[in-house]
Design a protein around this motif. Structure first.
Motif, PDB file in Angstrom:
ATOM      1  N   UNK A 111       9.510   5.825  -5.073  1.00 47.13           N
ATOM      2  CA  UNK A 111       9.999   4.828  -5.059  1.00 47.13           C
ATOM      3  C   UNK A 111       9.624   3.839  -3.863  1.00 47.13           C
ATOM      4  N   UNK A 112       8.304   4.767  -3.613  1.00 51.44           N
ATOM      5  CA  UNK A 112       7.585   3.824  -2.885  1.00 51.44           C
ATOM      6  C   UNK A 112       6.447   2.895  -3.952  1.00 51.44           C
ATOM      7  N   UNK A 113       6.385   4.087  -4.417  1.00 48.14           N
ATOM      8  CA  UNK A 113       5.244   4.119  -6.008  1.00 48.14           C
ATOM      9  C   UNK A 113       6.198   2.616  -6.972  1.00 48.14           C
ATOM     10  N   UNK A 122      -3.883   8.609  -1.158  1.00 47.41           N
ATOM     11  CA  UNK A 122      -3.321   9.103  -1.863  1.00 47.41           C
ATOM     12  C   UNK A 122      -4.223   9.019  -3.384  1.00 47.41           C
ATOM     13  N   UNK A 123      -4.744   9.864  -4.009  1.00 51.70           N
ATOM     14  CA  UNK A 123      -5.185   9.870  -5.377  1.00 51.70           C
ATOM     15  C   UNK A 123      -4.265  10.453  -6.457  1.00 51.70           C
ATOM     16  N   UNK A 124      -3.948   9.960  -7.847  1.00 49.18           N
ATOM     17  CA  UNK A 124      -3.025  10.218  -9.010  1.00 49.18           C
ATOM     18  C   UNK A 124      -4.192   9.794 -10.427  1.00 49.18           C
ATOM     19  N   UNK A 125      -3.621  10.055 -11.087  1.00 48.60           N
ATOM     20  CA  UNK A 125      -3.641  10.158 -12.364  1.00 48.60           C
ATOM     21  C   UNK A 125      -2.991   9.765 -12.833  1.00 48.60           C
ATOM     22  N   UNK A 141      -2.835  -2.410 -15.098  1.00 51.10           N
ATOM     23  CA  UNK A 141      -2.173  -3.348 -13.462  1.00 51.10           C
ATOM     24  C   UNK A 141      -1.844  -2.935 -12.710  1.00 51.10           C
ATOM     25  N   UNK A 142      -1.290  -2.084 -13.151  1.00 56.41           N
ATOM     26  CA  UNK A 142      -0.323  -0.199 -11.890  1.00 56.41           C
ATOM     27  C   UNK A 142      -1.394  -0.057 -11.685  1.00 56.41           C
ATOM     28  N   UNK A 143      -2.844  -0.265 -11.947  1.00 58.22           N
ATOM     29  CA  UNK A 143      -4.301   0.817 -10.500  1.00 58.22           C
ATOM     30  C   UNK A 143      -4.568  -0.340  -9.855  1.00 58.22           C
ATOM     31  N   UNK A 144      -3.854  -1.735 -10.075  1.00 59.74           N
ATOM     32  CA  UNK A 144      -4.078  -2.984  -9.140  1.00 59.74           C
ATOM     33  C   UNK A 144      -3.194  -2.671  -8.116  1.00 59.74           C
ATOM     34  N   UNK A 145      -2.299  -2.763  -8.681  1.00 59.04           N
ATOM     35  CA  UNK A 145      -0.353  -2.690  -7.571  1.00 59.04           C
ATOM     36  C   UNK A 145      -0.624  -1.621  -6.707  1.00 59.04           C
ATOM     37  N   UNK A 146      -1.349  -0.079  -6.948  1.00 56.91           N
ATOM     38  CA  UNK A 146      -1.568   0.513  -6.109  1.00 56.91           C
ATOM     39  C   UNK A 146      -2.398   0.399  -5.315  1.00 56.91           C
ATOM     40  N   UNK A 147      -3.132   0.106  -5.946  1.00 58.83           N
ATOM     41  CA  UNK A 147      -4.928  -0.188  -5.032  1.00 58.83           C
ATOM     42  C   UNK A 147      -4.315  -0.942  -3.906  1.00 58.83           C
ATOM     43  N   UNK A 148      -3.662  -1.877  -4.022  1.00 60.35           N
ATOM     44  CA  UNK A 148      -2.773  -2.550  -3.204  1.00 60.35           C
ATOM     45  C   UNK A 148      -2.177  -2.095  -1.901  1.00 60.35           C
ATOM     46  N   UNK A 149      -1.316  -1.168  -2.308  1.00 61.79           N
ATOM     47  CA  UNK A 149      -0.762  -0.112  -1.623  1.00 61.79           C
ATOM     48  C   UNK A 149      -1.711   1.218  -1.054  1.00 61.79           C
ATOM     49  N   UNK A 150      -3.163   1.316  -1.289  1.00 56.43           N
ATOM     50  CA  UNK A 150      -3.834   1.955  -0.559  1.00 56.43           C
ATOM     51  C   UNK A 150      -3.330   3.645  -1.531  1.00 56.43           C
ATOM     52  N   UNK A 202      -5.169   5.528  -4.894  1.00 58.78           N
ATOM     53  CA  UNK A 202      -6.534   4.856  -5.791  1.00 58.78           C
ATOM     54  C   UNK A 202      -5.873   5.931  -7.207  1.00 58.78           C
ATOM     55  N   UNK A 203      -5.439   4.553  -8.309  1.00 62.15           N
ATOM     56  CA  UNK A 203      -5.242   5.240  -9.712  1.00 62.15           C
ATOM     57  C   UNK A 203      -6.830   5.704 -10.177  1.00 62.15           C
ATOM     58  N   UNK A 204      -6.178   6.483 -10.791  1.00 59.77           N
ATOM     59  CA  UNK A 204      -7.169   7.223 -12.120  1.00 59.77           C
ATOM     60  C   UNK A 204      -7.229   6.591 -13.888  1.00 59.77           C
ATOM     61  N   UNK A 205      -7.659   6.013 -14.758  1.00 61.07           N
ATOM     62  CA  UNK A 205      -6.538   5.786 -16.453  1.00 61.07           C
ATOM     63  C   UNK A 205      -6.992   7.313 -16.440  1.00 61.07           C
ATOM     64  N   UNK A 206      -6.579   7.962 -17.184  1.00 61.94           N
ATOM     65  CA  UNK A 206      -6.512   8.620 -18.210  1.00 61.94           C
ATOM     66  C   UNK A 206      -6.389   8.320 -19.856  1.00 61.94           C
ATOM     67  N   UNK A 207      -7.158   8.912 -20.479  1.00 62.51           N
ATOM     68  CA  UNK A 207      -5.808   8.587 -22.192  1.00 62.51           C
ATOM     69  C   UNK A 207      -6.228  10.437 -23.160  1.00 62.51           C
TER      70      UNK A 207
END
Lengths: 530, 335
Positions: free
Chosen positions: A306-308, A366-369, A389-398, A400-405
């Motif tokens: 919910x927080x995310x 927290x780091x996540x993919x 965009x999600x990466x930026x949003x999540x970075x704002x709450x501390x 760290x997002x790695x994008x994979x495909x």
């Protein structure tokens, strides 16, 4: 008469008709059909060219809605226990008379039984009429285990006996795979030892009959003058296969076709500005979402999910990625679907509160993919951009997002794995307009490891879904689904992102086109102004 | 000559075997498979997945699948498309004339413009014509085909309305295929205006597909001409007082043509590659577009069969060019 001279005759007839000002509608379709037997396929492009113009089903979706109305069955009864469906067929329905088949009898129960048994019974000679064929829709709608038997009561009455009560059954019968074929034609093909032509030279009861298919180029249909629901207003229907959306638009603007599907989002404004074109639009029966893996810590904690969700700025995604052609999603089903729960409040975008909730849940550093699909889909124009965009949003709450495909097939497979690492961007377009087709397929315990990418199994939620599936009263079902949506929102296995808008540009001359919420393209009621 | 021919033919055997491995391996190296793509967002249970893979014969070891593929190949059987369920060979043969028609038009256009442009640029070396034509050739060579095609459509079909946007012929015309070549079939049909419509539909795709070979041929002709023009016999011919036009047109050009003919022959591979994009833009129902669709669908038999056929054709054309070369230049036969 040889095949060629027949074709020439047909051509001559077409030209003669052209002399008498035959009305021809040209549809710039987006791809080649895989075949003309809809049952073995799952792609909308194939259905637009096969099941929709050529065939009918026992029941049909009412134009512009997902309501089920009579088709080849003019009425039906459901037994008290929901285990028996008895269909009364419309008398006097004619199969197409084509260059390759002349019917000697009207539609009967035998045709209905044949159409289902060939998919159901692995020992039927028609089950594998060409090598390697499989019936994925029949299978994935669980028709094999659902139907116990199909019996012919009389020539115009057919009864389906089910193994369990299943409310979405009727809606399933309106789907493309349930198209009714001619058993007489099948017998003829079998006798002439050319069964595989069932997939090339179709014979149905639908509004149009096929004239010719030039592979990857043009499909020609002629209006069925004997159509049980009245001859369509146009005389000829032509699919001009044009894969590139920019080229489709050029053709539409140059008058080389009348209607085109799937315009590029970037072209929408230019289409609106073109005074010779009409742009129809409607909310798609779809949803795009980000599915957490609810079996992996810390995402097994609903508070973290919910927080995310609160950290995600959905409006920014709608504006940047959907370019305004979508609406923020709060529920897993789209607002045009019955049982949509209006009362649910969406998570507010509040990075500060999100950060606090994460802290309370004991999640720091927290780091996540985040997985971004490699392809564009009707519900998601650009997954990569969304992920950024999600990466930026999540970075704002501390976070760290790695994008994979991954390549699309691999993406679909890997994202299903129960031990998958990271949250997945994906979506869904409804098959039959039934809420179970979203909630049951995508979120029930049975879907874990397959379509349930959140790997989320809530017994409370699944019980409601199963109960709704076994209830025939629609209002009762709707109430159960509304409750299920409440549980979904509390548990937040997904961040629901958006419902995209579907566009249909066409020439101003086109009249009577109705968009289908299910995304199919049909021309039986369409006319062209002179 | 016969020994020369047999020697060349012998070389083709290992090459062709190599091609079968590449064609077979290529599509299997790509991630994803046909079953997963068909299941889509819904996903598929591992049991059902195994069942379908087994039905398609993809549960066997890869080397076994390869041997089976080779075995069928020697019987002239390329298998059936996983998607359309039709024989791959018949699909290929249905679509191939469209590609040949486009490729032939493109190579004729490229030759007709490329050779004179190259000759003129060589003769007027350093002039504004040389600079501009070679500059244009460089741009043509580096042009992204997809973008170039769209640009032409927007200008000539959209803004000016001179040419049709895409397809092979106007939809008003409908006649049975006889040869598969639209230019011929439209004439055979006897319908008024059909041939004109077919020609009009060919213009833009021909220009797009011809662009790269045109640039290559022009540049090759120019450099071959420059080399020849510096030869002693050219100087002698001039010293004898032969007119300049005759020296260039007969003495120089004929000798310069040898590498140019080779270059034109080699363009067949470039044309096949270019056809993939050109056909996709212009909705041209040829094998290029068909291969792209098949790759996206992971239609193994169609992709491997298509690759193999294209490779075989390129090899055959190269063999013919080699033989022609041997005919033109007897010294080659003994090398």
């Amino acid at each position: 008469m040889t095949g060629y001279s027949k074709l020439l005759m047909t051509a001559a007839v077409c030209l003669a008709a052209a002399g008498a000002q035959a009305k021809t509608l040209v549809y710039c379709s987006e791809g080649s059909p895989e075949g003309f037997d809809p049952a073995p396929y799952t792609a909308g492009t194939t259905f637009d060219a096969s099941s929709r113009p050529i065939y009918n089903r026992l029941v049909e979706f009412e134009k512009g809605t997902t309501n089920v109305i009579p088709g080849l069955a003019e009425r039906w009864e459901v037994s008290e226990d929901g285990l028996q469906y008895t269909f009364h067929l419309r008398p006097g329905v004619k199969f197409h008379t084509t260059d390759w088949f002349t019917p000697t009898r009207d539609l009967t129960a035998d045709d209905v039984i044949f159409s289902f048994e060939r998919q159901r019974d692995a020992s039927s000679p028609w089950n594998q009429y060409t090598a390697g064929i499989s019936y994925e829709y029949f299978n994935s709608m669980e028709m094999g285990t659902l139907i116990e038997s199909i019996e012919k009561v009389d020539d115009l009455t057919v009864r389906f006996n089910l193994t369990r009560p299943e409310a979405p059954f009727l809606a399933n019968l309106a789907m493309d795979f349930a198209s009714i074929m001619s058993m007489e034609y099948a017998d003829q093909l079998a006798a002439e030892d050319r069964m595989s032509d069932l997939n090339q030279q179709p014979v149905g009861t639908g509004p149009f009959q096929m004239v010719a298919y030039q592979q990857d180029a043009v499909i020609r249909y002629r209006a069925n003058a004997e159509y049980w629901n009245g001859k369509p207003p146009i005389d000829d229907l032509v699919f001009a296969i044009t894969t590139d959306p920019a080229v489709r638009l050029q053709k539409l603007q140059a008058g080389e076709c009348h209607v085109m599907p799937y315009p590029a989002p970037a072209d929408i404004e230019a289409i609106r500005a073109d005074e010779n074109l009409t742009l129809m639009e409607q909310p798609g029966l779809n949803v795009a979402y980000l599915a957490y893996n609810t079996q992996m810590p810390p995402f097994d904690n609903p508070q973290v999910r919910r927080a995310l969700n609160m950290a995600m700025n959905k409006q920014a995604i709608i504006d940047a990625v959907f370019q305004g052609t979508g609406e923020a999603a709060k529920n897993p089903i789209p607002p045009t679907m019955w049982s949509y729960n209006e009362e649910i409040e969406d998570d507010t975008y509040d990075p500060e509160a999100a950060r606090q909730m994460l802290e309370e849940a004991g999640v720091t550093d927290l780091s996540m993919k985040v997985w971004a699909m490699p392809v564009q889909r009707p519900y998601m124009p650009n997954a990569r951009r969304t992920a950024e965009l999600i990466q930026e949003d999540f970075a704002a709450v501390g976070v760290d997002v790695e994008i994979v495909s991954y390549e699309w097939g691999e993406y679909l497979e890997r994202s299903s794995a129960e031990d998958r690492d990271g949250a997945v961007i994906l979506g869904w377009t409804g098959d039959n307009g039934d809420p179970d087709n979203f909630l049951g397929v995508l979120l029930s315990c049975a879907g874990v490891g397959e379509a349930n990418r959140a790997q989320w199994c809530s017994e409370e939620f699944s019980d409601l879904i199963n109960q709704a599936k076994a209830t025939s009263d629609q209002e009762e079902r709707a109430e159960l689904y509304r409750q299920a949506q409440v549980i979904f929102k509390e548990e937040a296995p997904w961040a629901t992102i958006a419902h995209s808008t579907v566009f249909m540009p066409m020439s101003n001359k086109v009249q009577g086109y109705v968009m289908s919420p299910l995304g199919s393209h049909q021309f039986d009621a369409v006319d062209i102004a002179e | 000559m016969i020994r020369f021919f047999l020697g060349k033919l012998l070389y083709l055997v290992p090459t062709f075997l190599g091609v079968t491995i590449v064609a077979f391996g290529f599509v299997r190296v790509l991630p994803g498979d046909p079953v997963l793509l068909m299941a889509g967002e819904r996903g598929i249970s591992p049991e059902r997945y195994d069942q379908l893979m087994q039905q398609l014969g993809y549960d066997q070891p890869v080397w076994w699948q390869y041997l089976e593929f080779l075995g069928r190949l020697f019987r002239g059987d390329l298998g059936e498309s996983l998607v359309t369920k039709s024989p791959v060979l018949s699909e290929f043969l249905t679509l191939f004339p469209a590609t040949v028609e486009l490729a032939l038009c493109a190579i004729v256009l490229a030759t007709l413009i490329g050779i004179p442009a190259g000759v003129l640029a060589a003769v007027k070396r350093g002039s504004w014509f040389d600079q501009i034509s070679m500059g244009t050739a460089l741009i043509g060579y580096s042009m992204p085909i997809f973008w170039w095609g769209l640009l032409l459509i927007i200008l000539f079909s959209g803004v000016l309305g001179w040419t049709p946007v895409s397809g092979r012929i106007s939809l008003l015309f409908f006649f049975p295929e006889v040869t598969g070549f639209m230019l011929i079939d439209s004439l055979l049909s006897g319908q008024d205006g059909a041939f004109g419509s077919a020609v009009a539909h060919l213009i833009l795709p021909t220009i797009v597909l011809a662009t790269i070979p045109l640039a290559v041929i022009a540049r090759q002709t120019r450099s071959a001409m420059l080399e020849v023009l510096g030869e002693d016999y050219v100087r002698t011919a001039r010293a004898k007082g032969l007119p300049w036009r005759r020296v260039v047109g007969v003495h120089a050009l004929r000798n310069a043509m040898i590498p140019v003919v080779t270059t034109i022959g080699l363009q067949i591979g470039v044309l096949m590659a270019g056809a993939i994009l050109t056909e996709t833009i212009f909705s041209w129902p040829g094998i290029g577009k068909w291969m792209v669709d098949s790759i996206f669908r992971r239609d193994y038999p169609a992709v491997q069969g298509g690759l193999l056929m294209v490779a075989a054709i390129v090899m055959a054309v190269n063999l013919i060019v080699d033989l022609l070369y041997g005919l033109i230049n007897p010294r080659i036969r003994h090398v």
